[in-house]
Write a protein that holds these residues in place. Structure first.
Motif, PDB file in Angstrom:
ATOM      1  N   ILE A   1       5.637   0.898   9.202  1.00  0.00           N
ATOM      2  CA  ILE A   1       6.611   0.002   8.565  1.00  0.00           C
ATOM      3  C   ILE A   1       7.925   0.024   9.341  1.00  0.00           C
ATOM      4  O   ILE A   1       8.540  -1.024   9.587  1.00  0.00           O
ATOM      5  CB  ILE A   1       6.817   0.407   7.095  1.00  0.00           C
ATOM      6  CG1 ILE A   1       5.539   0.107   6.291  1.00  0.00           C
ATOM      7  CG2 ILE A   1       8.006  -0.329   6.486  1.00  0.00           C
ATOM      8  CD1 ILE A   1       5.528   0.698   4.897  1.00  0.00           C
ATOM      9  N   ALA A   2       8.347   1.220   9.762  1.00  0.00           N
ATOM     10  CA  ALA A   2       9.580   1.334  10.547  1.00  0.00           C
ATOM     11  C   ALA A   2       9.476   0.587  11.866  1.00  0.00           C
ATOM     12  O   ALA A   2      10.489   0.118  12.415  1.00  0.00           O
ATOM     13  CB  ALA A   2       9.903   2.806  10.791  1.00  0.00           C
TER      14      ALA A   2
ATOM     15  N   ASP B   1       0.833  -1.206   0.000  1.00  0.00           N
ATOM     16  CA  ASP B   1       0.000   0.000   0.000  1.00  0.00           C
ATOM     17  C   ASP B   1       0.867   1.255   0.000  1.00  0.00           C
ATOM     18  O   ASP B   1       0.541   2.249  -0.652  1.00  0.00           O
ATOM     19  CB  ASP B   1      -0.926   0.007   1.217  1.00  0.00           C
ATOM     20  CG  ASP B   1      -2.022  -1.039   1.119  1.00  0.00           C
ATOM     21  OD1 ASP B   1      -2.594  -1.194   0.032  1.00  0.00           O
ATOM     22  OD2 ASP B   1      -2.296  -1.702   2.133  1.00  0.00           O
ATOM     23  N   ALA B   2       1.975   1.212   0.740  1.00  0.00           N
ATOM     24  CA  ALA B   2       2.851   2.381   0.828  1.00  0.00           C
ATOM     25  C   ALA B   2       3.451   2.728  -0.530  1.00  0.00           C
ATOM     26  O   ALA B   2       3.630   3.911  -0.857  1.00  0.00           O
ATOM     27  CB  ALA B   2       3.951   2.138   1.856  1.00  0.00           C
ATOM     28  N   ARG B   3       3.760   1.710  -1.321  1.00  0.00           N
ATOM     29  CA  ARG B   3       4.288   1.982  -2.668  1.00  0.00           C
ATOM     30  C   ARG B   3       3.229   2.662  -3.528  1.00  0.00           C
ATOM     31  O   ARG B   3       3.528   3.567  -4.318  1.00  0.00           O
ATOM     32  CB  ARG B   3       4.770   0.686  -3.312  1.00  0.00           C
ATOM     33  CG  ARG B   3       6.075   0.154  -2.714  1.00  0.00           C
ATOM     34  CD  ARG B   3       6.691  -0.922  -3.586  1.00  0.00           C
ATOM     35  NE  ARG B   3       5.923  -2.163  -3.556  1.00  0.00           N
ATOM     36  CZ  ARG B   3       6.104  -3.129  -2.658  1.00  0.00           C
ATOM     37  NH1 ARG B   3       7.028  -2.986  -1.702  1.00  0.00           N
ATOM     38  NH2 ARG B   3       5.388  -4.234  -2.703  1.00  0.00           N
ATOM     39  N   ALA B   4       1.965   2.237  -3.368  1.00  0.00           N
ATOM     40  CA  ALA B   4       0.882   2.878  -4.111  1.00  0.00           C
ATOM     41  C   ALA B   4       0.667   4.316  -3.637  1.00  0.00           C
ATOM     42  O   ALA B   4       0.338   5.208  -4.433  1.00  0.00           O
ATOM     43  CB  ALA B   4      -0.411   2.081  -3.954  1.00  0.00           C
ATOM     44  N   MET B   5       0.881   4.568  -2.343  1.00  0.00           N
ATOM     45  CA  MET B   5       0.783   5.935  -1.819  1.00  0.00           C
ATOM     46  C   MET B   5       1.835   6.832  -2.459  1.00  0.00           C
ATOM     47  O   MET B   5       1.564   8.005  -2.768  1.00  0.00           O
ATOM     48  CB  MET B   5       0.946   5.920  -0.295  1.00  0.00           C
ATOM     49  CG  MET B   5      -0.180   5.256   0.458  1.00  0.00           C
ATOM     50  SD  MET B   5       0.232   5.109   2.226  1.00  0.00           S
ATOM     51  CE  MET B   5      -1.118   4.093   2.796  1.00  0.00           C
ATOM     52  N   THR B   6       3.040   6.298  -2.649  1.00  0.00           N
ATOM     53  CA  THR B   6       4.095   7.062  -3.313  1.00  0.00           C
ATOM     54  C   THR B   6       3.660   7.448  -4.718  1.00  0.00           C
ATOM     55  O   THR B   6       3.872   8.588  -5.169  1.00  0.00           O
ATOM     56  CB  THR B   6       5.399   6.241  -3.369  1.00  0.00           C
ATOM     57  OG1 THR B   6       5.840   5.970  -2.039  1.00  0.00           O
ATOM     58  CG2 THR B   6       6.494   6.996  -4.110  1.00  0.00           C
TER      59      THR B   6
ATOM     60  N   LEU C   1      -2.641  15.531   1.602  1.00  0.00           N
ATOM     61  CA  LEU C   1      -3.403  14.396   2.118  1.00  0.00           C
ATOM     62  C   LEU C   1      -2.682  13.072   1.854  1.00  0.00           C
ATOM     63  O   LEU C   1      -2.482  12.291   2.798  1.00  0.00           O
ATOM     64  CB  LEU C   1      -4.812  14.393   1.522  1.00  0.00           C
ATOM     65  CG  LEU C   1      -5.792  13.366   2.080  1.00  0.00           C
ATOM     66  CD1 LEU C   1      -6.018  13.584   3.569  1.00  0.00           C
ATOM     67  CD2 LEU C   1      -7.122  13.419   1.331  1.00  0.00           C
ATOM     68  N   PRO C   2      -2.277  12.771   0.621  1.00  0.00           N
ATOM     69  CA  PRO C   2      -1.552  11.509   0.436  1.00  0.00           C
ATOM     70  C   PRO C   2      -0.212  11.456   1.171  1.00  0.00           C
ATOM     71  O   PRO C   2       0.223  10.375   1.586  1.00  0.00           O
ATOM     72  CB  PRO C   2      -1.367  11.422  -1.088  1.00  0.00           C
ATOM     73  CG  PRO C   2      -1.624  12.779  -1.613  1.00  0.00           C
ATOM     74  CD  PRO C   2      -2.568  13.424  -0.663  1.00  0.00           C
TER      75      PRO C   2
END
Length: 278
Positions: A256-257, A224-229, A244-245
């Motif tokens: 994740i950290a 999901d984080a890659r899609a947020m990028t 917002l994103p």
């Protein structure tokens, strides 16, 4: 809102006494059959059930704590907007004066009061709610949430969080698509379909949160984080606000950290349950 509440009681055939700081505002209700009380004290004395909807909780205590107002024996239903701490304090305040107290939240706009579309939340002793449920149902679809007087206010703000989050996400997408000449009316049906689809995930995600286990049945948070990028980069490339994103991504990055990258999206509840980062 107060006028709409009183009008709903009148329409349902309940004898209704009204009071307002500006008596002229009550004129249409009086014309519809309401009795105009000359004072707050008289309004409270007119019925065993008093429904109040004013600016804030301080105004509630100011009005009902005035000279001559007798709350002993009254069931007070407070539909004024506020927070859960204020609701609990006002319940204690009313209890010291002999009143039975229900706190409430109106999840509707004035024009739909008196219809099933109007959702009215109540919290406080169940017996007090049950004693007046039939009368309160004149206002809309009523629900009792529990004995904790703060629950109605908490549900209210939780609902607002959902509302603003959905609307802001839709506005983000609308702003992006407008750069390609797609208008909001064209995008809205697709956005509605996405929102409805996401809503279907909530029961299963809720079970994960309550169990404290977040297996990646759909996708891992790091995916999901890659899609947020991608969303951030696309927004910036289009000249659209990316605040917002970036907020989404910042929360995901923290999770994740902390070692939650292989888990499913609801694991972010751990981030939402913490105070704002310094």
């Amino acid at each position: 809102m107060g006028r709409s509440l009183a009008a709903a009681f009148l329409k349902a055939g309940h004898p209704t006494t009204v009071w307002n700081r500006s008596p002229a505002k009550a004129a249409p209700l009086v014309a519809a059959g309401a009795h105009l009380a000359p004072s707050v004290a008289a309004a409270v004395a007119a019925s065993p059930l008093t429904v109040v909807c004013v600016t804030d909780y301080e105004a509630v205590r100011e009005l009902l704590g005035g000279d001559g107002v007798v709350l002993d024996g009254t069931t007070l239903v407070n539909l004024t907007s506020g927070d859960s701490a204020e609701a609990r304090e006002t319940a204690r305040w009313a209890g010291r004066r002999g009143a039975r107290y229900l706190d409430g939240a109106v999840m509707a706009v004035p024009p739909v009061i008196g219809t099933a579309e109007a959702v009215i939340l109540h919290s406080g002793p169940e017996a007090d709610f049950a004693a007046h449920r039939t009368t309160l149902e004149a206002l809309g679809t009523v629900t009792h949430l529990g004995a904790d007087h703060g629950l109605a206010s908490l549900y209210d703000v939780a609902g607002l969080a959902m509302m603003w989050s959905v609307l802001n996400a839709w506005l983000q997408g609308t702003a992006m698509l407008r750069t390609a000449g797609v208008d909001a009316v064209t995008y809205a049906p697709f956005a509605r379909q996405i929102a409805a689809g996401v809503a279907e995930w909530l029961p299963g995600y809720a079970e994960q949160i309550d169990s404290g286990s977040y297996p990646a049945e759909v996708s891992a948070l790091e995916t999901d984080a890659r899609a947020m990028t991608h969303l951030i980069e696309e927004s910036e490339a289009l000249g659209v606000n990316a605040e917002l994103p970036r907020l989404f991504k910042a929360m995901a990055d923290r999770a994740i950290a902390a070692g939650h990258g292989k888990e499913q999206y609801p694991v972010l509840i751990e981030e939402f349950s913490r105070p704002d980062p310094a």
